[in-house]
Motif scaffolding. Structure first.
Motif, PDB file in Angstrom:
ATOM      1  N   TRP A   1     -24.308-122.033  33.532  1.00  0.00           N
ATOM      2  CA  TRP A   1     -23.640-121.042  34.385  1.00  0.00           C
ATOM      3  C   TRP A   1     -22.137-121.043  34.102  1.00  0.00           C
ATOM      4  CZ3 TRP A   1     -25.292-119.339  39.856  1.00  0.00           C
ATOM      5  CH2 TRP A   1     -26.635-118.961  39.847  1.00  0.00           C
ATOM      6  N   PHE A   2     -21.640-122.157  33.575  1.00  0.00           N
ATOM      7  CA  PHE A   2     -20.232-122.268  33.181  1.00  0.00           C
ATOM      8  C   PHE A   2     -20.045-122.181  31.663  1.00  0.00           C
ATOM      9  CE2 PHE A   2     -18.609-124.923  37.068  1.00  0.00           C
ATOM     10  CZ  PHE A   2     -18.857-123.842  37.892  1.00  0.00           C
ATOM     11  N   ASP A   3     -21.134-122.080  30.913  1.00  0.00           N
ATOM     12  CA  ASP A   3     -21.038-122.073  29.449  1.00  0.00           C
ATOM     13  C   ASP A   3     -22.183-121.240  28.892  1.00  0.00           C
ATOM     14  OD1 ASP A   3     -20.325-122.712  26.815  1.00  0.00           O
ATOM     15  OD2 ASP A   3     -21.640-124.467  26.803  1.00  0.00           O
ATOM     16  N   PHE A   4     -22.117-119.940  29.112  1.00  0.00           N
ATOM     17  CA  PHE A   4     -23.195-119.027  28.740  1.00  0.00           C
ATOM     18  C   PHE A   4     -22.713-118.071  27.663  1.00  0.00           C
ATOM     19  CE2 PHE A   4     -26.067-115.348  29.559  1.00  0.00           C
ATOM     20  CZ  PHE A   4     -27.276-116.013  29.425  1.00  0.00           C
ATOM     21  N   PRO A   5     -23.526-117.797  26.644  1.00  0.00           N
ATOM     22  CA  PRO A   5     -23.120-116.815  25.633  1.00  0.00           C
ATOM     23  C   PRO A   5     -22.869-115.454  26.275  1.00  0.00           C
ATOM     24  CG  PRO A   5     -25.014-118.087  24.886  1.00  0.00           C
ATOM     25  CD  PRO A   5     -24.816-118.427  26.334  1.00  0.00           C
ATOM     26  N   GLY A   6     -21.726-114.876  26.020  1.00  0.00           N
ATOM     27  CA  GLY A   6     -21.323-113.677  26.742  1.00  0.00           C
ATOM     28  C   GLY A   6     -20.481-114.085  27.935  1.00  0.00           C
ATOM     29  N   ASP A   7     -20.428-113.266  28.941  1.00  0.00           N
ATOM     30  CA  ASP A   7     -19.674-113.613  30.143  1.00  0.00           C
ATOM     31  C   ASP A   7     -20.402-114.688  30.935  1.00  0.00           C
ATOM     32  OD1 ASP A   7     -17.398-112.122  29.899  1.00  0.00           O
ATOM     33  OD2 ASP A   7     -18.153-110.397  31.010  1.00  0.00           O
ATOM     34  N   ASP A   8     -19.639-115.575  31.554  1.00  0.00           N
ATOM     35  CA  ASP A   8     -20.175-116.544  32.492  1.00  0.00           C
ATOM     36  C   ASP A   8     -19.185-116.672  33.638  1.00  0.00           C
ATOM     37  OD1 ASP A   8     -18.108-118.258  31.635  1.00  0.00           O
ATOM     38  OD2 ASP A   8     -19.383-119.215  30.145  1.00  0.00           O
ATOM     39  N   VAL A   9     -19.448-117.593  34.558  1.00  0.00           N
ATOM     40  CA  VAL A   9     -18.601-117.723  35.745  1.00  0.00           C
ATOM     41  C   VAL A   9     -17.157-118.017  35.360  1.00  0.00           C
ATOM     42  CG1 VAL A   9     -18.183-119.079  37.834  1.00  0.00           C
ATOM     43  CG2 VAL A   9     -20.529-118.456  37.193  1.00  0.00           C
ATOM     44  N   LEU A  10     -16.952-118.941  34.432  1.00  0.00           N
ATOM     45  CA  LEU A  10     -15.587-119.337  34.080  1.00  0.00           C
ATOM     46  C   LEU A  10     -14.830-118.229  33.375  1.00  0.00           C
ATOM     47  CD1 LEU A  10     -16.086-123.039  32.927  1.00  0.00           C
ATOM     48  CD2 LEU A  10     -15.798-122.115  35.229  1.00  0.00           C
ATOM     49  N   ALA A  11     -15.500-117.526  32.468  1.00  0.00           N
ATOM     50  CA  ALA A  11     -14.840-116.421  31.766  1.00  0.00           C
ATOM     51  C   ALA A  11     -14.364-115.363  32.753  1.00  0.00           C
ATOM     52  CB  ALA A  11     -15.795-115.808  30.741  1.00  0.00           C
ATOM     53  N   ILE A  12     -15.174-115.094  33.763  1.00  0.00           N
ATOM     54  CA  ILE A  12     -14.811-114.080  34.754  1.00  0.00           C
ATOM     55  C   ILE A  12     -13.699-114.584  35.665  1.00  0.00           C
ATOM     56  CG2 ILE A  12     -15.685-112.740  36.715  1.00  0.00           C
ATOM     57  CD1 ILE A  12     -18.438-112.808  35.223  1.00  0.00           C
ATOM     58  N   LEU A  13     -13.734-115.854  36.024  1.00  0.00           N
ATOM     59  CA  LEU A  13     -12.635-116.411  36.823  1.00  0.00           C
ATOM     60  C   LEU A  13     -11.315-116.312  36.075  1.00  0.00           C
ATOM     61  CD1 LEU A  13     -14.299-119.583  38.417  1.00  0.00           C
ATOM     62  CD2 LEU A  13     -13.434-117.580  39.646  1.00  0.00           C
ATOM     63  N   GLU A  14     -11.353-116.511  34.780  1.00  0.00           N
ATOM     64  CA  GLU A  14     -10.128-116.375  33.985  1.00  0.00           C
ATOM     65  C   GLU A  14      -9.708-114.913  33.847  1.00  0.00           C
ATOM     66  OE1 GLU A  14     -10.644-118.381  30.207  1.00  0.00           O
ATOM     67  OE2 GLU A  14      -9.574-120.106  31.008  1.00  0.00           O
ATOM     68  N   ASP A  15     -10.639-114.073  33.414  1.00  0.00           N
ATOM     69  CA  ASP A  15     -10.290-112.697  33.066  1.00  0.00           C
ATOM     70  C   ASP A  15     -10.012-111.821  34.283  1.00  0.00           C
ATOM     71  OD1 ASP A  15     -10.646-113.455  30.474  1.00  0.00           O
ATOM     72  OD2 ASP A  15     -12.602-112.507  30.234  1.00  0.00           O
ATOM     73  N   ASP A  16     -10.809-111.993  35.340  1.00  0.00           N
ATOM     74  CA  ASP A  16     -10.702-111.104  36.497  1.00  0.00           C
ATOM     75  C   ASP A  16      -9.919-111.698  37.658  1.00  0.00           C
ATOM     76  OD1 ASP A  16     -12.282-109.509  34.948  1.00  0.00           O
ATOM     77  OD2 ASP A  16     -14.080-109.643  36.190  1.00  0.00           O
TER      78      ASP A  16
END
Length: 332
Positions: free
Chosen positions: A58-73
């Motif tokens: 959930w924190f390391d998923f190919p494509g968007d995951d929780v962490l990527a969204i916390l950073e980007d959004d």
């Protein structure tokens, strides 16, 4: 020209072509990321603070995951050691994983930063996949679908100990590197649907499926009944996390409930929430990230004034330290 010279030149020409194509591919991949077409293209500004993350896919998923969204959004900067497929027991008992987590804390301190919170995602891989069927009684046994003694042993003993151990390690590292207990947020999981969908149809790094094969092995073929069984199991898992958060020694730990955010409604509504049997869709991950952001703001509000947690402190030589690359991990 001699034949042996021709033979030597042919492989050299082929190798040069391969290198040229490889170089072009790498340039195109980087250009796509810089153009915002790939994961991590935007990156967090850090205005919302720094987070350290440990956990599973959930924190390391190919494509968007929780962490990527916390950073980007949501504009966080994240130092992550999360790795797809990790179990809580693996994190707790593998000294290499604890050392990797300690290195992340050390990196943050060396850069003059203090994490706003620490995120923990884990437990799903401890009860899904090869581990899942053992939790079930056979459909023809006339017993309850979940084997109560086994489930209680896994959740209330094995996972309770392992989760406590991971939080104990996180807390000790927080006190050692930052002189205080940093708030820890651990999330539960929503209700999945055992429809037999694996990652990319059961291909590549997260194959799956992780649930339907276990049900089939124990004689369950009605998907609605299987969903009901999983609701019971997920409720018990979330109950475990809830009982840990705020208990003696864990007062700095917050449990975040994700069940209301992700649908398991049949026959098709759930597909808006779940991309396979274990992982949310992009929209589902956005809901999870939004809930975590809400809870971070509640338990660890940003300090007033222009200097937030990411403001570089002066080093001993009077120069500001540089922030590390976000979401670095030495275990990928």
């Amino acid at each position: 020209m001699k034949k042996d010279q021709i033979r030597r030149r042919a492989p050299a020409a082929a190798q040069a072509k391969i290198m040229k194509n490889g170089l072009s591919h790498g340039k195109a991949a980087a250009a796509a990321v810089l153009a915002g077409k790939g994961k991590g293209a935007k990156g967090g500004s850090g205005k919302s603070g720094l987070l350290i993350a440990e956990g599973d896919s959930w924190f390391d998923f190919p494509g968007d995951d929780v962490l990527a969204i916390l950073e980007d959004d949501f504009n966080y900067r994240i130092e992550s050691v999360a790795h797809k497929g990790d179990t809580v027991e693996g994190i707790a008992y593998d000294p290499t994983q604890v050392r990797t987590l300690a290195r992340a804390f050390e990196h943050v301190r060396q850069d003059g930063r203090v994490p706003r919170a620490i995120l923990l995602s884990g437990g799903g891989n401890d009860i899904a996949g090869n581990e899942f069927a053992v939790l079930l009684n056979h459909a023809q046994s006339q017993l309850t679908p979940l084997n109560t003694r086994i489930v209680e042993g896994v959740l209330d003993e094995r996972l309770r100990f392992a989760i406590g151990s991971v939080i104990g390690a996180i807390t000790t590292l927080s006190q050692s590197f930052f002189g205080k207990k940093i708030p820890v947020l651990m999330h539960g999981y929503g209700y999945p649907v055992p429809d037999g969908r694996g990652f990319l149809g059961g291909f590549w790094v997260l194959p799956g499926p992780w649930l339907k094969p276990g049900f089939a092995a124990k004689g369950y073929d009605d998907i609605q009944q299987c969903c009901t069984i999983l609701e019971d199991l997920i409720d018990r898992f979330n109950g475990l996390l809830q009982s840990i958060a705020g208990s003696p020694g864990f007062e700095h730990v917050t449990y975040v409930d994700m069940r209301p955010l992700l649908s398991n409604e049949l026959p098709k509504v759930y597909r808006k929430s779940w991309t396979d049997e274990l992982h949310p869709t992009d929209d589902g991950f956005k809901l999870v990230a939004g809930k975590l952001d809400q809870e971070i703001n509640r338990v660890a509000p940003l300090p007033a004034g222009p200097r937030g947690p990411l403001t570089a402190r002066s080093s001993a030589a009077g120069r500001p330290t540089k922030a590390r690359k976000a979401r670095s991990s030495s275990r990928r």
